[in-house]
Scaffold this motif. Sequence first.
Motif, PDB file in Angstrom:
ATOM      1  N   LEU A 409       0.834  -1.202   0.000  1.00  0.00           N
ATOM      2  CA  LEU A 409       0.000   0.000   0.000  1.00  0.00           C
ATOM      3  C   LEU A 409       0.869   1.253   0.000  1.00  0.00           C
ATOM      4  CD1 LEU A 409      -2.736   1.471   0.334  1.00  0.00           C
ATOM      5  CD2 LEU A 409      -2.470   1.176   2.812  1.00  0.00           C
ATOM      6  N   PHE A 410       1.919   1.248   0.824  1.00  0.00           N
ATOM      7  CA  PHE A 410       2.833   2.395   0.869  1.00  0.00           C
ATOM      8  C   PHE A 410       3.517   2.613  -0.478  1.00  0.00           C
ATOM      9  CE2 PHE A 410       3.693   1.884   5.717  1.00  0.00           C
ATOM     10  CZ  PHE A 410       2.382   2.246   5.968  1.00  0.00           C
ATOM     11  N   LEU A 411       3.968   1.520  -1.097  1.00  0.00           N
ATOM     12  CA  LEU A 411       4.647   1.634  -2.387  1.00  0.00           C
ATOM     13  C   LEU A 411       3.703   2.159  -3.462  1.00  0.00           C
ATOM     14  CD1 LEU A 411       6.769  -1.663  -2.354  1.00  0.00           C
ATOM     15  CD2 LEU A 411       7.598   0.672  -2.072  1.00  0.00           C
ATOM     16  N   ALA A 412       2.460   1.688  -3.446  1.00  0.00           N
ATOM     17  CA  ALA A 412       1.473   2.174  -4.424  1.00  0.00           C
ATOM     18  C   ALA A 412       1.228   3.664  -4.243  1.00  0.00           C
ATOM     19  CB  ALA A 412       0.170   1.394  -4.286  1.00  0.00           C
ATOM     20  N   TYR A 451      -6.554   1.480  -3.779  1.00  0.00           N
ATOM     21  CA  TYR A 451      -7.908   1.051  -3.449  1.00  0.00           C
ATOM     22  C   TYR A 451      -7.955  -0.450  -3.180  1.00  0.00           C
ATOM     23  CZ  TYR A 451      -9.315   5.563  -5.530  1.00  0.00           C
ATOM     24  OH  TYR A 451      -9.455   6.875  -5.830  1.00  0.00           O
ATOM     25  N   ILE A 452      -7.247  -1.229  -4.035  1.00  0.00           N
ATOM     26  CA  ILE A 452      -7.258  -2.686  -3.882  1.00  0.00           C
ATOM     27  C   ILE A 452      -6.594  -3.099  -2.577  1.00  0.00           C
ATOM     28  CG2 ILE A 452      -6.499  -4.876  -4.878  1.00  0.00           C
ATOM     29  CD1 ILE A 452      -8.605  -3.595  -6.568  1.00  0.00           C
ATOM     30  N   TRP A 453      -5.419  -2.521  -2.299  1.00  0.00           N
ATOM     31  CA  TRP A 453      -4.723  -2.884  -1.061  1.00  0.00           C
ATOM     32  C   TRP A 453      -5.494  -2.430   0.171  1.00  0.00           C
ATOM     33  CZ3 TRP A 453      -1.478  -6.574  -1.315  1.00  0.00           C
ATOM     34  CH2 TRP A 453      -0.654  -6.749  -2.417  1.00  0.00           C
ATOM     35  N   THR A 454      -6.233  -1.347   0.055  1.00  0.00           N
ATOM     36  CA  THR A 454      -7.090  -0.915   1.164  1.00  0.00           C
ATOM     37  C   THR A 454      -8.128  -1.978   1.499  1.00  0.00           C
ATOM     38  OG1 THR A 454      -6.808   1.423   0.588  1.00  0.00           O
ATOM     39  CG2 THR A 454      -8.720   0.857   1.917  1.00  0.00           C
ATOM     40  N   VAL A 556      -6.520  -1.498  12.096  1.00  0.00           N
ATOM     41  CA  VAL A 556      -7.945  -1.144  11.989  1.00  0.00           C
ATOM     42  C   VAL A 556      -8.104   0.361  11.807  1.00  0.00           C
ATOM     43  CG1 VAL A 556     -10.143  -1.071  13.237  1.00  0.00           C
ATOM     44  CG2 VAL A 556      -8.751  -3.147  13.292  1.00  0.00           C
ATOM     45  N   LEU A 557      -7.344   1.143  12.564  1.00  0.00           N
ATOM     46  CA  LEU A 557      -7.416   2.595  12.438  1.00  0.00           C
ATOM     47  C   LEU A 557      -7.004   3.039  11.038  1.00  0.00           C
ATOM     48  CD1 LEU A 557      -7.955   5.262  13.859  1.00  0.00           C
ATOM     49  CD2 LEU A 557      -5.596   5.258  14.663  1.00  0.00           C
ATOM     50  N   LEU A 558      -5.967   2.424  10.498  1.00  0.00           N
ATOM     51  CA  LEU A 558      -5.541   2.734   9.133  1.00  0.00           C
ATOM     52  C   LEU A 558      -6.650   2.424   8.133  1.00  0.00           C
ATOM     53  CD1 LEU A 558      -3.411   3.429   6.978  1.00  0.00           C
ATOM     54  CD2 LEU A 558      -2.667   1.039   7.083  1.00  0.00           C
ATOM     55  N   CYS A 559      -7.280   1.253   8.275  1.00  0.00           N
ATOM     56  CA  CYS A 559      -8.354   0.863   7.354  1.00  0.00           C
ATOM     57  C   CYS A 559      -9.517   1.846   7.417  1.00  0.00           C
ATOM     58  CB  CYS A 559      -8.835  -0.549   7.675  1.00  0.00           C
ATOM     59  SG  CYS A 559      -7.629  -1.855   7.331  1.00  0.00           S
ATOM     60  N   LEU A 560      -9.842   2.315   8.605  1.00  0.00           N
ATOM     61  CA  LEU A 560     -10.963   3.233   8.747  1.00  0.00           C
ATOM     62  C   LEU A 560     -10.647   4.596   8.137  1.00  0.00           C
ATOM     63  CD1 LEU A 560     -12.087   2.366  12.380  1.00  0.00           C
ATOM     64  CD2 LEU A 560     -13.199   1.725  10.255  1.00  0.00           C
ATOM     65  N   LEU A 561      -9.414   5.061   8.297  1.00  0.00           N
ATOM     66  CA  LEU A 561      -9.024   6.321   7.671  1.00  0.00           C
ATOM     67  C   LEU A 561      -9.086   6.223   6.147  1.00  0.00           C
ATOM     68  CD1 LEU A 561      -5.984   7.259   9.945  1.00  0.00           C
ATOM     69  CD2 LEU A 561      -8.145   8.501   9.804  1.00  0.00           C
ATOM     70  N   LEU A 562      -8.638   5.097   5.609  1.00  0.00           N
ATOM     71  CA  LEU A 562      -8.688   4.900   4.166  1.00  0.00           C
ATOM     72  C   LEU A 562     -10.123   4.712   3.682  1.00  0.00           C
ATOM     73  CD1 LEU A 562      -5.587   2.576   3.710  1.00  0.00           C
ATOM     74  CD2 LEU A 562      -5.756   5.026   3.283  1.00  0.00           C
ATOM     75  N   PHE A 563     -10.965   4.177   4.542  1.00  0.00           N
ATOM     76  CA  PHE A 563     -12.380   4.026   4.196  1.00  0.00           C
ATOM     77  C   PHE A 563     -13.019   5.390   3.932  1.00  0.00           C
ATOM     78  CE2 PHE A 563     -16.826   3.981   5.596  1.00  0.00           C
ATOM     79  CZ  PHE A 563     -17.342   2.964   4.810  1.00  0.00           C
TER      80      PHE A 563
END
Length: 616
Positions: A409-412, A451-454, A556-563
């Motif tokens: 995700l970071f690399l993308a 988006y996919i890695w998220t 989980v916090l990262l996923c929610l921010l990306l959401f």
Amino acid sequence: METANSYVLIHGKNISHNTLAGSAVGPHMSIDKLFPALLECFGIILCGYIAGRADIITESQAKGLGNFVSKFALPALLFKNMVLLDFGNVIWAFLWSVLVTKVTVFVLVCVLTLMVASPESRYSKAGLYAIFATQSNDFALGYPIVDALYRSTYPEYLQYIYLVAPVSLMLLNPIGFALCEVQRWRQASHPQHSTAGILGVVVLQNPIVFMVIVGIISHFALGQRIPAVLSEFIDGLANSFGGAALFYLGLTMVGQLRKLTRDTGVALILLITAKLLIMPLVCKDMVDILDVGVNSTSANHTSLSNFAFLYGVFPTAPSVAIYAGHYNMELEVVTSGMVISTFLSAPIMYVSAWLLTIPLMDPTPLVTELENVSFNISIVSLVALVWTIAVMLLSRKFNRLPHLFVLNLFLAQFLVCVSMILWNFLVKQEDNLVGKILTFTLLYGSLYSTYIWTGLIPLCLALTNRDDLLRLRPGVFMILGWGVPFLMVGGLLISGERTETIDSAFFYGRAQVETTIRSVLSQQRNKILTVLPCLPLNLPPPGPQTTDDKQTLRHVLLCLLLFVSLLANLSSCLWWLFNKDPGRLYLELQFFCAVANYGQAAAYEGAVIPKTFFQF
């Protein structure tokens, strides 16, 4: 007939509307009065904060002021306006739109909280969180702002503030109170309760609910007027509400952000997203859908739709903190969220109103400014990403799951930032079409990859909890995370029709918007199906936590921010796709999406980068 310069085209569609709409919404809606109104409201809030911070007013005295506001001033204000409401000059589509929106958000928050919260606090969280997401600061903060913007053009909008109040106060809040009462009785040593007992406590012992009911009955019984013998008394109490409520809001903010932890941070992100993003967007969309017939063909429709958006942005009311204090439940989340939502809403409201008051705009500098924002954010994010990726590689734990997914995700995102910087230079070269296409391919292939890695990160977390991860090969995910996005971009290059815009978000027009929708929707569905049932957000309790617990919390916090970023992109695409004239608020959403797409490194820094990466 309209002249050509009466239209402002962004992404091939008009965002300024026609001259009639512009004259009704733009020049006459005074932005000059908005800033003094915001200054008045936030100035009083600041005074309250200073008084509390300097201990001029003690905590017990602040509690007394809160009791006065919630049990005397606000009930009197609601009673007065319920009696005086003029139902003859109401566009009912607005009421139904707010009703549908608030009920939808309330049910969504309530059901999700009941699904994922721990059993010992499930019902109180569901009740208070749902109230937090739906009860706006309509009277103390919202009314002065609406008064400043619309009194000279649409004065009837002022009474809409009171017209929609019963939606929360009589329909939704009692349900939340009932859930809190259920939680209280479940925690009691000798639980004894009945449905009638809960209703009695919720309705009869709550002066706000009770006075709304009495006010509506009195509206018809008294012929829409308050008897002269009571008028001055009611006015005295009602008029004391505005300043006292704002001052109390400032008092309640003292020291609240210190209580903010990563545990409460997850809930806050969801609640503030529901309040400040989902509410205004859904409210506006519901007006667009339900406001049909005579009104839909006039300038009123545009103004009402914009007003619905502004109404949705109003922050959470301070009375929610009073409710939390009354039940002694979820104080940290509610009070911290109230502080954050109040100060986040101010710039959103000001920028939204500013865009709506500009009669004519030249699209060229607007698109250029949008690209400049993307370029500047990309540079800042690139610096943060270099440091983040270096820390992760030096940790030597990047080959473990789910950290391998996070590294991808970071690399993308790194490639997204590099591509946007290149695009900013290449787009000015008219004869370098090949360079533009290659840069666009790298930019949107990498963006779709984020988006996919998220979506893959929560899937990995879910399978880890179920001990199914060993059955999966990382190579399969590499193909999904990198191959599928570039295949989508390849299909777009073949089937799409290229435009001449300098905006990378619309380089291939409608086909690009539809491709983005498909990419985002697939990951939204994936995230919902994996995060909710498999984690379930039933996070470790406060206190000392193991390394695994801390890693799960940060993921989980990262996923929610990306959401939130995915939701903004989806809203932007759907807004463009289903609106012939998206309007000026669409431009505001485009700026937000630019910051979300190219500034994701801030989410990585705040969510997943402690002193040592993931406490490896």
